[in-house]
Design a protein around this motif. Sequence first.
Motif, PDB file in Angstrom:
ATOM      1  N   SER A 119       0.815  -1.213   0.000  1.00 53.14           N
ATOM      2  CA  SER A 119       0.000   0.000   0.000  1.00 53.14           C
ATOM      3  C   SER A 119       0.850   1.266   0.000  1.00 53.14           C
ATOM      4  N   ASP A 120       2.154   1.095   0.254  1.00 54.69           N
ATOM      5  CA  ASP A 120       3.049   2.243   0.339  1.00 54.69           C
ATOM      6  C   ASP A 120       3.889   2.308  -0.933  1.00 54.69           C
ATOM      7  N   CYS A 121       3.454   3.115  -1.875  1.00 50.58           N
ATOM      8  CA  CYS A 121       4.167   3.239  -3.153  1.00 50.58           C
ATOM      9  C   CYS A 121       4.548   4.688  -3.430  1.00 50.58           C
ATOM     10  N   CYS A 122       4.764   5.446  -2.370  1.00 52.96           N
ATOM     11  CA  CYS A 122       5.183   6.837  -2.552  1.00 52.96           C
ATOM     12  C   CYS A 122       6.609   6.860  -3.103  1.00 52.96           C
ATOM     13  N   SER A 123       7.016   7.978  -3.639  1.00 51.96           N
ATOM     14  CA  SER A 123       8.315   8.084  -4.316  1.00 51.96           C
ATOM     15  C   SER A 123       9.479   7.801  -3.375  1.00 51.96           C
ATOM     16  N   SER A 124       9.392   8.259  -2.118  1.00 52.94           N
ATOM     17  CA  SER A 124      10.495   8.029  -1.180  1.00 52.94           C
ATOM     18  C   SER A 124      10.647   6.549  -0.856  1.00 52.94           C
ATOM     19  N   THR A 125       9.507   5.844  -0.724  1.00 52.86           N
ATOM     20  CA  THR A 125       9.567   4.407  -0.445  1.00 52.86           C
ATOM     21  C   THR A 125      10.152   3.648  -1.625  1.00 52.86           C
ATOM     22  N   ILE A 126       9.716   4.000  -2.840  1.00 51.26           N
ATOM     23  CA  ILE A 126      10.249   3.336  -4.030  1.00 51.26           C
ATOM     24  C   ILE A 126      11.746   3.594  -4.160  1.00 51.26           C
ATOM     25  N   THR A 127      12.170   4.820  -3.847  1.00 47.98           N
ATOM     26  CA  THR A 127      13.603   5.144  -3.885  1.00 47.98           C
ATOM     27  C   THR A 127      14.374   4.310  -2.868  1.00 47.98           C
ATOM     28  N   GLN A 128      13.786   4.158  -1.659  1.00 39.86           N
ATOM     29  CA  GLN A 128      14.443   3.347  -0.623  1.00 39.86           C
ATOM     30  C   GLN A 128      14.539   1.891  -1.050  1.00 39.86           C
ATOM     31  N   ARG A 129      13.495   1.381  -1.673  1.00 41.95           N
ATOM     32  CA  ARG A 129      13.524  -0.003  -2.156  1.00 41.95           C
ATOM     33  C   ARG A 129      14.586  -0.179  -3.238  1.00 41.95           C
ATOM     34  N   GLN A 130      14.653   0.759  -4.148  1.00 40.79           N
ATOM     35  CA  GLN A 130      15.645   0.670  -5.219  1.00 40.79           C
ATOM     36  C   GLN A 130      17.057   0.711  -4.662  1.00 40.79           C
ATOM     37  N   ASP A 131      17.250   1.517  -3.611  1.00 40.28           N
ATOM     38  CA  ASP A 131      18.565   1.560  -2.965  1.00 40.28           C
ATOM     39  C   ASP A 131      18.899   0.199  -2.350  1.00 40.28           C
ATOM     40  N   CYS A 132      17.927  -0.438  -1.705  1.00 42.15           N
ATOM     41  CA  CYS A 132      18.143  -1.769  -1.132  1.00 42.15           C
ATOM     42  C   CYS A 132      18.467  -2.778  -2.230  1.00 42.15           C
ATOM     43  N   CYS A 133      17.753  -2.671  -3.361  1.00 43.38           N
ATOM     44  CA  CYS A 133      17.989  -3.588  -4.479  1.00 43.38           C
ATOM     45  C   CYS A 133      19.409  -3.449  -5.006  1.00 43.38           C
ATOM     46  N   HIS A 134      19.858  -2.209  -5.172  1.00 44.63           N
ATOM     47  CA  HIS A 134      21.197  -1.997  -5.711  1.00 44.63           C
ATOM     48  C   HIS A 134      22.272  -2.438  -4.727  1.00 44.63           C
ATOM     49  N   ARG A 135      22.031  -2.263  -3.439  1.00 44.68           N
ATOM     50  CA  ARG A 135      22.989  -2.759  -2.446  1.00 44.68           C
ATOM     51  C   ARG A 135      23.074  -4.279  -2.480  1.00 44.68           C
ATOM     52  N   LEU A 136      21.918  -4.928  -2.595  1.00 42.34           N
ATOM     53  CA  LEU A 136      21.903  -6.388  -2.666  1.00 42.34           C
ATOM     54  C   LEU A 136      22.570  -6.863  -3.950  1.00 42.34           C
ATOM     55  N   HIS A 137      22.293  -6.177  -5.053  1.00 46.77           N
ATOM     56  CA  HIS A 137      22.923  -6.531  -6.324  1.00 46.77           C
ATOM     57  C   HIS A 137      24.432  -6.401  -6.235  1.00 46.77           C
ATOM     58  N   HIS A 138      24.920  -5.365  -5.562  1.00 37.67           N
ATOM     59  CA  HIS A 138      26.356  -5.153  -5.411  1.00 37.67           C
ATOM     60  C   HIS A 138      26.992  -6.299  -4.610  1.00 37.67           C
ATOM     61  N   ILE A 139      26.321  -6.736  -3.546  1.00 38.00           N
ATOM     62  CA  ILE A 139      26.857  -7.838  -2.726  1.00 38.00           C
ATOM     63  C   ILE A 139      26.902  -9.131  -3.537  1.00 38.00           C
ATOM     64  N   ILE A 140      25.811  -9.418  -4.253  1.00 39.87           N
ATOM     65  CA  ILE A 140      25.776 -10.632  -5.085  1.00 39.87           C
ATOM     66  C   ILE A 140      26.893 -10.581  -6.118  1.00 39.87           C
ATOM     67  N   ASN A 141      27.056  -9.443  -6.750  1.00 40.88           N
ATOM     68  CA  ASN A 141      28.082  -9.297  -7.774  1.00 40.88           C
ATOM     69  C   ASN A 141      29.479  -9.492  -7.200  1.00 40.88           C
ATOM     70  N   SER A 142      29.680  -9.064  -5.954  1.00 36.77           N
ATOM     71  CA  SER A 142      30.983  -9.243  -5.310  1.00 36.77           C
ATOM     72  C   SER A 142      31.301 -10.723  -5.113  1.00 36.77           C
ATOM     73  N   PHE A 143      30.285 -11.498  -4.792  1.00 33.40           N
ATOM     74  CA  PHE A 143      30.514 -12.937  -4.623  1.00 33.40           C
ATOM     75  C   PHE A 143      30.699 -13.637  -5.965  1.00 33.40           C
ATOM     76  N   ILE A 144      29.965 -13.167  -6.991  1.00 32.36           N
ATOM     77  CA  ILE A 144      30.066 -13.792  -8.307  1.00 32.36           C
ATOM     78  C   ILE A 144      31.510 -13.772  -8.806  1.00 32.36           C
ATOM     79  N   THR A 145      32.202 -12.673  -8.573  1.00 28.07           N
ATOM     80  CA  THR A 145      33.581 -12.548  -9.059  1.00 28.07           C
ATOM     81  C   THR A 145      34.525 -13.517  -8.368  1.00 28.07           C
ATOM     82  N   ALA A 146      34.103 -14.073  -7.226  1.00 25.92           N
ATOM     83  CA  ALA A 146      34.993 -14.939  -6.449  1.00 25.92           C
ATOM     84  C   ALA A 146      34.591 -16.404  -6.463  1.00 25.92           C
TER      85      ALA A 146
END
Length: 872
Positions: free
Chosen positions: A379-406
């Motif tokens: 129910s919470d789809c305001c711009s700040s929440t979506i931005t926070q979710r996208q930030d979490c996604c990119h942080r998770l993607h960065h961690i996954i990518n760090s493991f992929i290289t190893a």
Amino acid sequence: VKSDDESDYQSCDDFEKVRASPMKQNSNDKAFINAPIEEEEVLKDKDYFKHYTDALQYGYCRSDFIRITIIGPQFVGKSTVMKIFTQQGLVHKSTPTQIVDNTGKMINLVIYNVYDKHTCDFRVVLNGKVMIALQLFAQQLSSPLRNHVNSTMQKNRKANGRNTTNPNLNGEPLGQHWNHCDSNSLSYWHQLYQVSNPSINGDSSAAAQDTFNQCLLTFQEYFQQMIANKSNISIDHHQYGQVWDFGGQAMYHITHRPFISPNSIYILVFNIAVDIDQQVMTRSGQSFHMTYMEAMEEWLTSVIGSYPSQHQITAKINEHSELFSLPIVILVASHGDCIDNKDEGIRRFAAFEEALALSLPCYEKNICSSGIIFNGNPSDCCSSTITQRQDCCHRLHHIINSFITALPFMNNQIPIKWYILAAILHTSKSSTVSPIQFAGQMGQIQAKSVQKMMTFQQVRDITQVCGLYENDDNLRAMLLYLHDLGEIIFCQKYNTEGIIITDTEWLLDIFRSIIHLDDNQMTNLGIKHAFRRARQTGKMDEKCIDFALEKFSLTSQNKEIIIQLMERYDIIGYIEMDGKIQLGDRQFLVPYLLDCNINCMDLDKYHMSDRLYIGYCKSDLPYIPDGIFYCLLSACLKEWNNPKVEIFHLYAKYHLIDDDYDIIIQKEKSHISLQYCYQKIQQSSAAKNMMSSIETSLNCKRPYDIVRNKLQMIVKERLPKFKDARCQYFMQCLECHHLTTISGYFKYDSDLTKCCRCGRLFNAQCLNDWMIYGKKKLRDQQSGISSEFDRNDPRNYFYTIANFIGTDWTKLAAKLDLEIDVKSIKAENAHIFDQVIEYLKKWFNKNYPHSTTAMLKQALLEIDETFIANMI
């Protein structure tokens, strides 16, 4: 991750090293490599077909796919986290996942684009990988690949007037379509074909020649079609993660095993709004039978235990290099919208980390604590929440990518032909777009030969026709790789060779139909009653399975394969009945379907023994998953071969044939408890005779040894990471109430033992009840030792050794004295315990006075029986 312009081999020298690699030189390879074609001649021949066959035999490419699996307790928001991650911030209301969801989502691990395999055919991506690998291969040989392909296609077009993307070459002379190949090329390919098909080696019959021609045409069509469809093929050097979502309900855990891959990255989700010691709550607000901590222990042990080695990697996360053990589990939180502020979220995340570290210290190096907290409120789809979710996604993607290289799985190169087989076996019917279909021979092979369920021989036949077969070991490695990706299920336990499921969603549907049979709108009263009884007794009639499988239109043979497949993955356990049982009338053990609210068994009319515990030290294996316990119940049922077993939630009572007592096996968190019970009777003489019979049975049959050995074998098979962990006996200390290992009795009183935790002595009733060391009189009778306990007399330890060593006593015999006839001892004594006692007595008498306690202890240490040696 390698950059876009980086090739799979750094130079032609690197390629030549791979090409000449000794690991490729089995007997078949030597026949091929020693072919009467000089290396320089091979390199001078520029036709694309030659380089294609070169690539199949020698070509390698980078592994560009890995599975990303989302796990966690039920109703914590795993599906919501998955959707946020794959939709990059957007979220909609989710329904509970049933067993496993192969989401079809592919994450580009380089640029974080998300692809949907249901709308973008996976085969397109695979063909692109094959295309670029072949091009790189050709470039490294300085081969003008494209010119030869174009020239060949123009020749075919002029000669035949056909669309070269789908040539129909049946029945026409081979030379019309291979006039660009000289005699050396065909000879070269014919040798490769004979290596792949040793059964026709030397066969000059017309049938063999037709088969060879068909294989040749298959290659030409496949390669020409790839070139013609180049504009539709996505060629890139990126790596992809395929996202899977595992259902968290307890009844699904045992069905996860076919889909768990040791070569996967796991994302473990927890609800940050609840305490870790709280009971797991259902969506309706009811409490479940386990805490969140126990649910986390269940997941972590099942996943980490599936990894077969102790490998470690170094990953660079946030500019810091850290050491991790495999497999990798990334910890993330959900329900960030239910906490007051950011600081509260940080505090609760840290508290969860601390609780996991204290409870599961041996998993610390497997867990990457991300600190990521997702807000999954639809129910919470305001711009700040979506931005926070996208930030979490990119942080998770960065961690996954760090493991992929190893990760070794992603950095080790694989043969090009593995991707070709993946494209052939990829038969998903869920795609909503028209994929690039295989034409000609390859299309016919896929249409006629690829089935949802295949034997190893059937897959072998396909790879031989397609020129992908090298040997059985290579084919198994290829299938295991595709299993790790989630493209197929490769069950090696089915028979000596294995069974392959090419449509994983189809198998999941079968499992869902059986587990959720009561959700169907059944009108047949017999089926309704049978499934209701399965929920109450943990035993399912075969007619329930027949009803669930009816919509899949399986043949009787395929139905039997599915049943055997479920048996081998311990999803069901066959209950052997007295007399011959016809197909259709069988009964199966399904303890995970039991209603946890079913009343416990009534034991008021029974005498109960003290509890004896079986399990592992916390530093070795901190938790025994429910799935392992269910396997133990099934194994004990087969061992005691009596269908009269009463099953309840996490415990069962077995009636032993020809004995006057029952065995109760119960799971108590990280240990298995054993009790035996026998009927209360008033007549003193009958009661005395019953007790004597029970003592004799316990001493001779030692059911606790049977259970311990079964548990240890199951753990070795299902949790290979802990295969070297020692399964031990425990008892509860009456002073500190913690479990302590059985390490020997007190030298002044055999009824007393010392707690390994608090160091105090206590009266261990279970030692007497289960006759772990035997009663004094019985011990004297069996081993002939005196009532005076002397630590320097090795005979005082004969009973302990015989009680714990099991079948490994022959290893001890080999260390102590090879001249003693072991075979005659086995022939004269039916029970292992008696064999050990007899051997030790012979050893002592033969070598006295040189048969010492120190010699006995040293021999035990040399055969890795440290546990027993420490009791001496």
